[in-house]
Design an enzyme around this catalytic site. Sequence first.
Site, PDB file in Angstrom:
ATOM      1  N   LYS A  75      84.861  14.022  35.770  1.00  0.00           N
ATOM      2  CA  LYS A  75      84.536  12.600  35.678  1.00  0.00           C
ATOM      3  C   LYS A  75      84.189  12.048  37.062  1.00  0.00           C
ATOM      4  O   LYS A  75      83.186  11.389  37.259  1.00  0.00           O
ATOM      5  CB  LYS A  75      85.726  11.861  35.057  1.00  0.00           C
ATOM      6  CG  LYS A  75      85.538  10.379  34.928  1.00  0.00           C
ATOM      7  CD  LYS A  75      86.703   9.727  34.191  1.00  0.00           C
ATOM      8  CE  LYS A  75      86.613   8.218  34.358  1.00  0.00           C
ATOM      9  NZ  LYS A  75      87.680   7.497  33.678  1.00  0.00           N
ATOM     10  N   GLU A 122      90.155  20.964  42.790  1.00  0.00           N
ATOM     11  CA  GLU A 122      90.151  22.239  42.062  1.00  0.00           C
ATOM     12  C   GLU A 122      88.743  22.529  41.528  1.00  0.00           C
ATOM     13  O   GLU A 122      88.205  23.630  41.680  1.00  0.00           O
ATOM     14  CB  GLU A 122      91.125  22.186  40.869  1.00  0.00           C
ATOM     15  CG  GLU A 122      92.583  22.130  41.240  1.00  0.00           C
ATOM     16  CD  GLU A 122      93.126  20.705  41.331  1.00  0.00           C
ATOM     17  OE1 GLU A 122      92.328  19.782  41.635  1.00  0.00           O
ATOM     18  OE2 GLU A 122      94.331  20.525  41.124  1.00  0.00           O
ATOM     19  N   GLY A 140      89.741  10.303  31.339  1.00  0.00           N
ATOM     20  CA  GLY A 140      89.596  11.761  31.397  1.00  0.00           C
ATOM     21  C   GLY A 140      90.186  12.454  30.180  1.00  0.00           C
ATOM     22  O   GLY A 140      89.553  13.311  29.555  1.00  0.00           O
ATOM     23  N   ARG A 141      91.415  12.074  29.806  1.00  0.00           N
ATOM     24  CA  ARG A 141      92.090  12.770  28.699  1.00  0.00           C
ATOM     25  C   ARG A 141      91.591  12.316  27.333  1.00  0.00           C
ATOM     26  O   ARG A 141      92.087  12.768  26.311  1.00  0.00           O
ATOM     27  CB  ARG A 141      93.616  12.611  28.829  1.00  0.00           C
ATOM     28  CG  ARG A 141      94.100  11.183  28.948  1.00  0.00           C
ATOM     29  CD  ARG A 141      95.559  11.124  29.393  1.00  0.00           C
ATOM     30  NE  ARG A 141      95.997   9.763  29.666  1.00  0.00           N
ATOM     31  CZ  ARG A 141      95.854   9.132  30.825  1.00  0.00           C
ATOM     32  NH1 ARG A 141      95.253   9.742  31.835  1.00  0.00           N
ATOM     33  NH2 ARG A 141      96.302   7.906  30.992  1.00  0.00           N
ATOM     34  N   GLU A 200     100.616  12.060  30.314  1.00  0.00           N
ATOM     35  CA  GLU A 200      99.867  11.334  31.343  1.00  0.00           C
ATOM     36  C   GLU A 200      99.663   9.881  30.891  1.00  0.00           C
ATOM     37  O   GLU A 200      99.568   8.975  31.705  1.00  0.00           O
ATOM     38  CB  GLU A 200      98.516  12.021  31.627  1.00  0.00           C
ATOM     39  CG  GLU A 200      97.976  11.712  33.015  1.00  0.00           C
ATOM     40  CD  GLU A 200      96.758  12.552  33.402  1.00  0.00           C
ATOM     41  OE1 GLU A 200      95.674  12.334  32.845  1.00  0.00           O
ATOM     42  OE2 GLU A 200      96.880  13.427  34.297  1.00  0.00           O
ATOM     43  N   HIS A 256     110.228  33.233  17.261  1.00  0.00           N
ATOM     44  CA  HIS A 256     110.862  34.406  17.884  1.00  0.00           C
ATOM     45  C   HIS A 256     111.115  34.168  19.363  1.00  0.00           C
ATOM     46  O   HIS A 256     111.316  35.113  20.119  1.00  0.00           O
ATOM     47  CB  HIS A 256     109.991  35.639  17.652  1.00  0.00           C
ATOM     48  CG  HIS A 256     109.829  35.937  16.192  1.00  0.00           C
ATOM     49  ND1 HIS A 256     110.707  36.713  15.495  1.00  0.00           N
ATOM     50  CD2 HIS A 256     108.935  35.478  15.285  1.00  0.00           C
ATOM     51  CE1 HIS A 256     110.341  36.764  14.217  1.00  0.00           C
ATOM     52  NE2 HIS A 256     109.266  36.008  14.076  1.00  0.00           N
ATOM     53  N   LYS A 302      98.556  14.905  45.094  1.00  0.00           N
ATOM     54  CA  LYS A 302      97.207  15.236  45.582  1.00  0.00           C
ATOM     55  C   LYS A 302      97.106  14.925  47.071  1.00  0.00           C
ATOM     56  O   LYS A 302      96.588  15.728  47.856  1.00  0.00           O
ATOM     57  CB  LYS A 302      96.155  14.384  44.853  1.00  0.00           C
ATOM     58  CG  LYS A 302      95.808  14.820  43.458  1.00  0.00           C
ATOM     59  CD  LYS A 302      94.583  14.016  42.990  1.00  0.00           C
ATOM     60  CE  LYS A 302      94.436  14.020  41.495  1.00  0.00           C
ATOM     61  NZ  LYS A 302      93.417  13.100  41.002  1.00  0.00           N
TER      62      LYS A 302
HETATM   63  O1  F6P Z   1      95.223  14.823  36.870  1.00  0.00           O
HETATM   64  C1  F6P Z   1      94.576  13.648  37.137  1.00  0.00           C
HETATM   65  C2  F6P Z   1      93.211  13.586  36.552  1.00  0.00           C
HETATM   66  O2  F6P Z   1      92.590  12.471  37.067  1.00  0.00           O
HETATM   67  C3  F6P Z   1      93.182  13.571  35.030  1.00  0.00           C
HETATM   68  O3  F6P Z   1      93.443  12.329  34.490  1.00  0.00           O
HETATM   69  C4  F6P Z   1      91.804  14.064  34.778  1.00  0.00           C
HETATM   70  O4  F6P Z   1      91.613  14.453  33.454  1.00  0.00           O
HETATM   71  C5  F6P Z   1      91.736  15.203  35.758  1.00  0.00           C
HETATM   72  O5  F6P Z   1      92.436  14.740  36.901  1.00  0.00           O
HETATM   73  C6  F6P Z   1      90.351  15.660  36.130  1.00  0.00           C
HETATM   74  O6  F6P Z   1      89.617  14.643  36.713  1.00  0.00           O
HETATM   75  P1  F6P Z   1      88.064  14.766  36.883  1.00  0.00           P
HETATM   76  O7  F6P Z   1      87.451  14.851  35.524  1.00  0.00           O
HETATM   77  O8  F6P Z   1      87.641  13.517  37.608  1.00  0.00           O
HETATM   78  O9  F6P Z   1      87.768  16.002  37.682  1.00  0.00           O
END
Ligand code: F6P
Length: 535
Positions: free
Chosen positions: A196, A202, A254-255, A340, A371, A500
């Site tokens: 987003k 990452e 995002g979620r 979240e 199990h 972060k």
């Molecule tokens: O973990 C925080 C967060 O902002 C989530 O809400 C989101 O889904 C994720 O990181 C990834 O964010 P982005 O889509 O901006 O890379």
Amino acid sequence: MTIWQDLIAKSEAVKSRKIAEMFDNDNRAASFTRDFGPFMLDFSKTNIDAETLGLLVKLAADCNVQARAEAMFTGAKINETEGRAVLHTALRNLDASVVLDGQDVMPEVRATYDRMVAFSRDVREGRFVGQGGAITDVVNIGIGGSDLGPAMATLALAPYHDGPRCHFVSNVDGAHIHDTLKGLNPETTLVIVASKTFTTIETMTNAETAKRWMAEKVAQPAAQFAAVSTAADKTAAFGIAAERVFGFADWVGGRYSMWGPIGLSLMLAIGPEDFADFLHGAAEMDAHFRTTDYAENLPVLLALVGIWHNQFCGYATRAVLPYEQRLSRLPAYLQQLEMESNGKRVSMDGKDLEFHSGPVVWGEPGTNGQHAFYQLIHQGTRVIPCEFMLGAEGHEPDLAHQHMLLMANCLAQSEALMRGRSLAEATEIMRKKGLEGAELERQARHRVFPGSRPSTTLLYPKLTPEVLGGIVALYEHRVFVEGVILGINSFDQWGVELGKELALALSPVLEGQSDGADKDGSTRQLVARIQTLRG
Ligand code: F6P
């Protein structure tokens, strides 16, 4: 007495009641079950009686759940800490018109959706090709909401795959991308960078790694990249041509984002028609949620059961137990969605909550969990409400006997959790095995199940795209209702920020470019040991 205090008093009054005995009234099963579309939600195996349900429904009404939902659906800026509307529902209701800041946002949503459909068809039908031929593999690089939704849904809908293989890379641990790319041919791989913000460390790190991997074999690596983001400037800076950038607005959390461009990998896997069914299933649940009375409304009822268990009975966790191997990523998906969203310690106005925030959500598919951790659910000292999910049919007609076994196990678990086994029953069983005296008593006590462990069961005909869309929308709205009742903002996630920031500051310390003098003793000790271990 407020409704909240009434519910506390009620939970105290009924806490030692046996759920199984509540079935002495034959209508209980039907009275505490609701149907909508393909779904049947049975919450009769809980300690909720008619009076409790009435109080819970009144709680929802007192909290103005319906008005808050209407505010969400119509574009009010209910995400107050970020000053944003919350309109993911618009992504699955493409014929609607939604006006935000005086402008209908839907023409742009539809235009992007049409571009996704066209691109998916081009890839699936071989008009968009890699530099070594037709696209065989898609790698979605994203994390959190930019990974969990499409990864969960792509696995869930495996029987509908007729497009390229889809892989999902999320972890910054280089092992993830390394192991994923190892078996792939860069010349026939499409990489989707899904973020987003297009700043998530990452995702950007993995995207750079993928680009280098692609560049080793392919003359124009960027030509085999697509991007999904709200940040068009950043996708351009990364080198991805605008025709393969699928944008969305900041009013998609995002979620909550897999219904739109973040779902591109899913659309590539199952095709635009099945993807449309997935959206349709969710839109049907939206309409049900928006228009149905609280006492008949599946998301509201699921939320009220959750609030009863967490806030009034004090059960701190809930287990999500799909008897559906293909939903094995659903618990992880719901962890982000629920924790979240509702893991907040202050209310919308910034005051400390006077009660607990949302519960810990966890789970695994049945029968595997049986199990592993069910032992604790049956005989541990804590009560863990369970949410079973079950399809009446699988997708493998020649393995129908296995599906029967799966269903029998699911029903047996909810029955066992509720009924339990008394000391008298356990003693009788052990007596028949020849035990007597003190040893009989000792052995029998180990075989007692307290019972009265609550569960709900969500039953549906078969895990189709439409049903999956409905399940996810059901849980989204459930989380929304719980958030409204708790008075929190379910749509921000400030709790992820501190870690972060500290990670960014720690990288130079680990690399020895900064002494980390401001760090605590434990952190400095860990850094020192890592440096020693790495030589
Ligand atoms: O973990 C925080 C967060 O902002 C989530 O809400 C989101 O889904 C994720 O990181 C990834 O964010 P982005 O889509 O901006 O890379």
